[in-house]
Design a protein around this motif. Structure first.
Motif, short mmCIF file in Angstrom:
data_model
loop_
_atom_site.label_atom_id
_atom_site.label_comp_id
_atom_site.label_asym_id
_atom_site.label_seq_id
_atom_site.Cartn_x
_atom_site.Cartn_y
_atom_site.Cartn_z
N GLY A 27 0.83 -1.21 0.00
CA GLY A 27 0.00 0.00 0.00
C GLY A 27 0.85 1.25 0.00
O GLY A 27 0.56 2.22 -0.72
N ILE A 30 2.36 1.56 -3.49
CA ILE A 30 1.37 2.04 -4.46
C ILE A 30 1.12 3.54 -4.29
O ILE A 30 1.04 4.29 -5.26
CB ILE A 30 0.04 1.25 -4.34
N ALA A 31 0.99 3.97 -3.04
CA ALA A 31 0.66 5.37 -2.76
C ALA A 31 1.81 6.32 -3.12
O ALA A 31 1.55 7.45 -3.56
CB ALA A 31 0.29 5.54 -1.29
N GLY A 52 -3.69 2.89 -2.15
CA GLY A 52 -2.59 2.67 -1.21
C GLY A 52 -3.01 2.85 0.23
O GLY A 52 -2.73 2.01 1.09
#
Length: 175
Positions: A27, A30-31, A52
C-alpha cells in the motif's frame, strides 16, 4: 462428552501478521513509489493514493487484530456439552449453544474455507459485538452468507476438514 480444545497456532498467526505487513508495505509502495504505466486510471495520483491508503488501513487494522491473538493464551475452539466456544479470530462468537445451532455448513469465500454455523438466533450474536467494525462485519456475514458465524481454521492447530468433521459429528449426536 470429553471436552475438545483446538488451540490457536502461533506459527500460523505469525504468518498472517507477516502477510498483513506485506500488504501494508505494498500500500505504501502504491501510494508513493509505483511507476507510471500505460493505463490512465492507474496513473491518477488520487486513485493511487486512495488504493494505497485503503490497503494500509485495512491490512494494518487486520494486522493489529491478528497480533492481539498472538498474545492471548486462550483456546481457539472449545467443544463440550454446552456447545461450541469460538475464540478463533478477532470476531469471537463466544458460546454457541447446541440448541441454537440449526446446521453446520462448509463455505468458500475468495478461495478461503469457512465453517458456517447457522443459528436460530443470529441477532443475538450480532448484538453481542461491541466494536462497531466487528458488528458491521458480522452483519455483513449474516446478510451475504445467512449466518453471522463464519469460522476459519487459518489461525488454528487443526485442518479445515478435521474441524468440520468434529463439529458436525457433535451436532449430529444432539439432534
Amino acid at each position: 462428552m470429553e471436552e475438545k480444545i483446538i488451540e490457536i497456532s502461533k506459527i500460523k498467526i505469525i504468518g498472517l501478521i507477516g502477510l498483513s505487513l506485506i500488504f501494508v508495505f505494498l500500500g505504501i509502495w502504491i501510494a508513493y513509489y509505483a511507476p507510471i504505466v500505460n493505463v490512465e486510471i492507474l496513473n491518477n495520483n488520487i486513485f493511487r493514493k486512495s488504493i494505497g491508503f485503503l490497503s494500509i488501513i485495512f491490512f494494518g487494522g487486520m494486522g493489529i487484530l491478528i497480533t492481539k491473538k498472538l498474545f492471548e493464551n486462550k483456546y481457539g475452539i472449545k467443544i463440550n456439552d454446552e456447545g461450541i466456544y469460538d475464540n478463533s479470530s478477532s470476531i469471537n462468537s463466544g458460546l454457541i449453544k447446541w440448541e441454537n445451532i440449526e446446521s453446520i455448513e462448509k463455505s468458500k469465500v475468495v478461495n478461503q474455507n469457512f465453517i458456517r454455523v447457522i443459528v436460530n438466533n443470529p441477532n443475538d450474536f450480532i448484538d453481542k459485538q461491541k466494536n462497531i467494525l466487528t458488528r458491521k462485519n458480522v452483519e455483513t456475514n449474516f446478510k451475504k452468507f445467512g449466518s453471522p458465524i463464519q469460522i476459519s481454521t487459518n489461525g488454528l492447530k487443526i485442518k479445515f476438514e478435521e474441524l468440520y468433521k468434529i463439529m458436525t459429528s457433535e451436532l449430529n449426536k444432539r439432534k
